[in-house]
Scaffold this motif. Structure first.
Motif, PDB file in Angstrom:
ATOM      1  N   ALA A  18       0.832  -1.208   0.000  1.00 20.79           N
ATOM      2  CA  ALA A  18       0.000   0.000   0.000  1.00 20.79           C
ATOM      3  C   ALA A  18       0.863   1.252   0.000  1.00 20.79           C
ATOM      4  CB  ALA A  18      -0.932  -0.005   1.210  1.00 20.79           C
ATOM      5  N   GLY A  19       1.921   1.250   0.826  1.00 30.23           N
ATOM      6  CA  GLY A  19       2.811   2.403   0.859  1.00 30.23           C
ATOM      7  C   GLY A  19       3.496   2.637  -0.477  1.00 30.23           C
ATOM      8  N   ALA A  20       3.969   1.563  -1.101  1.00 37.01           N
ATOM      9  CA  ALA A  20       4.634   1.691  -2.399  1.00 37.01           C
ATOM     10  C   ALA A  20       3.665   2.204  -3.459  1.00 37.01           C
ATOM     11  CB  ALA A  20       5.216   0.342  -2.819  1.00 37.01           C
ATOM     12  N   TYR A  88      -9.334  -0.060  -0.437  1.00 35.29           N
ATOM     13  CA  TYR A  88      -8.794  -0.711  -1.629  1.00 35.29           C
ATOM     14  C   TYR A  88      -9.874  -1.437  -2.421  1.00 35.29           C
ATOM     15  CZ  TYR A  88      -4.142   0.893  -0.961  1.00 35.29           C
ATOM     16  OH  TYR A  88      -3.042   1.719  -0.885  1.00 35.29           O
ATOM     17  N   ALA A  89     -11.007  -1.735  -1.808  1.00 33.11           N
ATOM     18  CA  ALA A  89     -12.149  -2.205  -2.586  1.00 33.11           C
ATOM     19  C   ALA A  89     -12.635  -1.081  -3.509  1.00 33.11           C
ATOM     20  CB  ALA A  89     -13.277  -2.659  -1.663  1.00 33.11           C
ATOM     21  N   ILE A  90     -12.612   0.153  -2.997  1.00 35.54           N
ATOM     22  CA  ILE A  90     -13.003   1.304  -3.822  1.00 35.54           C
ATOM     23  C   ILE A  90     -11.985   1.527  -4.941  1.00 35.54           C
ATOM     24  CG2 ILE A  90     -13.398   3.800  -3.815  1.00 35.54           C
ATOM     25  CD1 ILE A  90     -14.421   3.512  -0.951  1.00 35.54           C
ATOM     26  N   PHE A 101      -3.349  -1.280 -10.930  1.00 33.15           N
ATOM     27  CA  PHE A 101      -4.480  -2.187 -10.711  1.00 33.15           C
ATOM     28  C   PHE A 101      -4.077  -3.418  -9.893  1.00 33.15           C
ATOM     29  CE2 PHE A 101      -6.942  -5.929 -12.097  1.00 33.15           C
ATOM     30  CZ  PHE A 101      -8.197  -5.536 -11.620  1.00 33.15           C
ATOM     31  N   LEU A 102      -2.994  -4.075 -10.270  1.00 30.33           N
ATOM     32  CA  LEU A 102      -2.578  -5.278  -9.553  1.00 30.33           C
ATOM     33  C   LEU A 102      -2.123  -4.953  -8.129  1.00 30.33           C
ATOM     34  CD1 LEU A 102      -0.686  -7.308 -12.322  1.00 30.33           C
ATOM     35  CD2 LEU A 102      -2.978  -7.709 -11.385  1.00 30.33           C
ATOM     36  N   VAL A 103      -1.576  -3.775  -7.931  1.00 35.28           N
ATOM     37  CA  VAL A 103      -1.213  -3.350  -6.570  1.00 35.28           C
ATOM     38  C   VAL A 103      -2.458  -3.215  -5.719  1.00 35.28           C
ATOM     39  CG1 VAL A 103      -0.206  -1.475  -5.201  1.00 35.28           C
ATOM     40  CG2 VAL A 103       0.900  -2.218  -7.317  1.00 35.28           C
ATOM     41  N   LEU A 108      -5.828  -5.332  -1.417  1.00 32.15           N
ATOM     42  CA  LEU A 108      -7.164  -5.752  -1.009  1.00 32.15           C
ATOM     43  C   LEU A 108      -7.152  -7.197  -0.513  1.00 32.15           C
ATOM     44  CD1 LEU A 108     -10.241  -5.389  -0.802  1.00 32.15           C
ATOM     45  CD2 LEU A 108     -10.387  -5.930  -3.247  1.00 32.15           C
ATOM     46  N   GLY A 109      -6.543  -8.096  -1.278  1.00 31.07           N
ATOM     47  CA  GLY A 109      -6.512  -9.497  -0.882  1.00 31.07           C
ATOM     48  C   GLY A 109      -5.690  -9.729   0.368  1.00 31.07           C
TER      49      GLY A 109
END
Length: 277
Positions: A18-20, A88-90, A101-103, A108-109
């Motif tokens: 998330a930070g990256a 991250y769902a948003i 997108f993949l981040v 999220l996962g």
């Protein structure tokens, strides 16, 4: 009560990713958010600021402390993980497909599975003992009141739009089919908030186990909202400052309630020797 290693590593991975991602979002804003409306892009940038400055570092620190046996850190971690899942769902469902997108999907996962695992690792009996089975009607009432308040605010927009047969007003501002905040709040987070309040009022062990995390979630959710007008102003967009006072008051009250609650947990569990907290 220690956070098991799998949930520690998942939490740390979510925080790091998330930070990256937030760094990239802030450095390459036009590349990442260039296809969004001004309001949605400003909202995403504000979220990146909060992620990088507070949420990701705090989540990593709380996860490490929880793995070392801090009960309070473990319970606060639940709130930050829920906050991360929520946001991250948003990101994943409402922003255009692009370089991060993949981040977003990865965070999220990771956060979702870390949240599930961390909740399952809570020693409910120990947490209940920390609160000495106290009645906390004002804290319980606060959770229920916040859930009802935001539910009423969202319905005051949704129902007129449905009756008039027009698209969602707030979703149109973001140029998305429906407002993801409405979906997540009404389907998951506000009912969970109210349920925690009711369980706490009934002195149910799960009420004690979830109340801290719920308060952390409320306070954390307020922060990006408070940052959005500053981002909009800095980016040369129209800033809506009217929201600052009510959300600021809600955030401040939540932090006060949370602080008082954590102080109640300062002692060791009844019948047990002192341990890391």
């Amino acid at each position: 009560m220690t956070l098991p290693r799998p949930w520690l590593w998942l939490s740390l991975a979510a925080a790091l990713l998330a930070g990256a991602g937030s760094v990239v979002g802030l450095v390459a804003t036009s590349r990442v958010y260039g296809r969004e409306t001004a309001l949605l892009a400003d909202t995403a940038v504000a979220q990146d600021v909060v992620n990088l400055a507070l949420a990701a570092p705090a989540m990593a620190a709380l996860a490490v402390a929880a793995a070392r046996g801090s009960v309070r850190s473990h319970l606060c971690l639940l709130g930050l993980l829920a906050f991360t899942v929520y946001n991250y769902a948003i990101y994943a469902f409402s922003l255009h497909f692009g370089p991060l997108f993949l981040v977003w999907v990865g965070v999220l996962g990771l956060a979702l599975f870390a949240l599930i695992g961390s909740v399952s690792a809570v020693d409910v009996a120990q947490v209940e003992s920390r609160f000495a089975h106290r009645a906390m009607p004002r804290t319980a009432g606060f959770l229920v009141a916040v859930a009802l308040l935001f539910g009423a605010v969202w319905m005051s927009e949704i129902v007129p739009d449905l009756v008039a047969g027009r698209p969602s007003t707030s979703a149109s501002d973001w140029r998305v089919p429906s407002n993801p905040v409405h979906v997540l709040d009404l389907a998951f987070f506000l009912p969970a908030l109210a349920l925690s309040g009711v369980l706490l009022l009934r002195r149910h062990p799960m009420g004690y186990a979830t109340v801290v995390g719920q308060l952390v979630w409320i306070a954390s959710t307020c922060l990006p909202i408070l940052v959005v007008p500053f981002v909009s102003s800095a980016r040369g967009h129209e800033a809506v400052w009217a929201i600052e006072a009510p959300i600021g008051i809600l955030c401040a009250v939540t932090l006060v309630v949370l602080g008082l609650l954590l102080r109640r947990m300062s002692g060791p569990p009844e019948g047990r020797p002192s341990q890391p907290d």
